[in-house]
Design an enzyme around this catalytic site. Structure first.
Site, PDB file in Angstrom:
ATOM      1  NE  ARG A 175      -3.069   0.217   3.194  1.00 22.60           N
ATOM      2  CZ  ARG A 175      -2.441   0.503   4.341  1.00 22.60           C
ATOM      3  NH1 ARG A 175      -1.830   1.670   4.484  1.00 22.60           N
ATOM      4  NH2 ARG A 175      -2.427  -0.362   5.327  1.00 22.60           N
ATOM      5  CE1 TYR A 180     -14.678  14.028 -15.205  1.00 19.58           C
ATOM      6  CE2 TYR A 180     -13.609  13.757 -13.085  1.00 19.58           C
ATOM      7  CZ  TYR A 180     -14.411  13.270 -14.097  1.00 19.58           C
ATOM      8  OH  TYR A 180     -14.956  12.016 -13.991  1.00 19.58           O
ATOM      9  CG  ASP A 205      -6.769  17.831 -14.089  1.00 13.44           C
ATOM     10  OD1 ASP A 205      -6.081  17.295 -14.974  1.00 13.44           O
ATOM     11  OD2 ASP A 205      -7.834  17.349 -13.660  1.00 13.44           O
ATOM     12  CE  LYS A 217     -10.558  10.959 -19.030  1.00 16.73           C
ATOM     13  NZ  LYS A 217     -10.670  10.525 -17.649  1.00 16.73           N
TER      14      LYS A 217
END
Ligand code: PLP
Length: 386
Positions: free
Chosen positions: A53, A106, A180, A205
């Site tokens: 993790r 977004y 972003d 993307k």
């Protein structure tokens, strides 16, 4: 083995980065290691792998490669999705701090910020991110902002923010700046070079590029910010699977080719659409009369491959265009090798200031003439032209 990203071009670095050492008989690609834990005893030393993790050797090559492309001293941090990376970046805002965010961005990021505001975790101020004086004014005042959030170009309106000017103004007000960079990719725009504090990506993307992975990443150059983002990832546990990260590195190898081709096709299609009789408006920063053109030319190494199109005839005509297309895929998301599109206001959660008839086109790597033939035919069949 990686070359120094400062001595080779980014397109070369995307191919060489994160390879295993070049020894006879060694694999040229890093392995996928499936292990949740690592052999360890006594107090761990910095860099020791302990538990998956926190860090894994399958994440490392991609994290190194993306850091080199973005120009970060620290490795990128992969997350289970772009939204997980965005949540990590927003966690840097102190409790009750003010977040200045674009009106258009977004929609799930906007929704999450609204949710934080409703729970009094942050105070939220929306701005038109391409209106520099308005953003600068919003950063100051009695309660200066704690963070400026930038998307540029914005999703789905393609507004272009003046990243250097806004970063300087935000820092003067004592605010962190997060960008972003999903739409541009680090081949086209490197916000850390403008002094931005945190960069996030939906790796889903362009970086992965084949619509087969959901993944995110966050980068920070500053030691403390990097440590806090890393700690957030370990604690909140929105981690990436090893296979997804391996696929993303494989996608990164061809990023330059895909971006080059898609950008060139997008500019050509935007140009052709701008004189099409069935089209009311086209947005693409490559167009000389686009409001973002000069700014994009100054701060980007290209104009991206997302186009905004408003066909004549309103939302019904826009829906009819989507249905009439045979090559373009009607789908949400973007940045894959296949061209896709959607009418954004089909989502009730999309910002009400986004026009009802706006189609967001993601240009892929098919031949531009095939893309044009399909688009032209769909526009002519769906929109009555007199
Ligand atoms: N940022 C932008 C600009 C996006 O378009 C998206 C998704 O569409 C995201 C972030 C969220 O990324 P993900 O879907 O990987 O969580």
């Amino acid at each position: 083995m990686s070359h120094d990203p400062r001595t080779v071009s980014p397109s070369t670095y995307a191919v060489t980065a994160g390879r295993p050492p070049r020894t006879i008989g060694a694999a040229v690609n890093p392995p996928i290691v499936l292990s949740s834990t690592y052999v360890s005893e006594r107090e761990p030393r910095p860099g020791d792998l302990m538990y998956a993790r926190a860090d894994t050797e399958t994440w490392g090559p991609f994290e190194e490669a993306l850091a080199g492309l973005e120009g970060s001293r620290h490795p990128a941090l992969v997350f289970g999705s772009g939204m997980a990376a965005i949540a990590a970046a927003l966690s840097l805002i102190p409790h009750g701090g003010r977040l200045v965010m674009p009106r258009h961005a977004y929609q799930v990021a906007l929704g999450y910020a609204r949710d934080l505001a409703e729970r009094s975790q942050v105070e939220l101020t929306h701005v038109d991110i391409d209106d520099t004086p308005a953003v600068v004014a919003a950063l100051g005042g009695d309660r200066p902002a704690s963070m400026l959030w930038i998307e540029s170009p914005t999703n789905p309106m393609l507004e272009v923010a003046d990243i250097p000017a806004l970063t300087a103004a935000a820092h003067a007000a004592g605010a962190l700046v997060a960008v972003d960079n999903t739409f541009a990719t680090p081949l086209v725009q490197r916000p850390l070079e403008h002094g931005v504090d945190v960069v996030v990506h939906s790796v889903t993307k362009y970086l992965a590029g084949h619509s087969d992975v959901v993944l995110g990443a966050a980068l920070a150059d500053d030691d403390d910010l990097h440590t806090r983002l890393h700690a957030y990832r370990t604690t909140h546990g929105a981690i990436a699977g090893p296979f997804e990260v391996w696929l993303a590195l494989r996608g990164l190898r061809t990023l330059a080719l895909r971006v080059e081709r898609a950008q060139a096709s997008a500019a050509e299609l935007a140009h052709r659409l701008s004189t099409h009789p069935a089209v009311l408006e086209v947005r693409h920063p490559s167009l000389p009369d686009d409001p973002g053109h000069a700014r994009a030319a100054a701060q980007m190494d290209g104009f991206g491959s997302i186009i905004g199109v408003r066909p004549r005839g309103g939302a019904d005509a826009a829906d009819a265009v989507v249905s009439a297309l045979r090559l373009w895929v009607p789908a949400t998301s973007l940045g894959g090798v296949e061209s896709s599109l959607e009418r954004r206001r089909r989502f009730a959660t999309e910002s009400p200031t986004v026009p009802e008839d706006l189609l967001r086109l993601s240009v892929g790597i098919e031949h531009v003439d095939d893309l044009w033939a399909d688009l032209d035919a769909a526009l002519r069949s769906a929109v009555p032209i007199d």
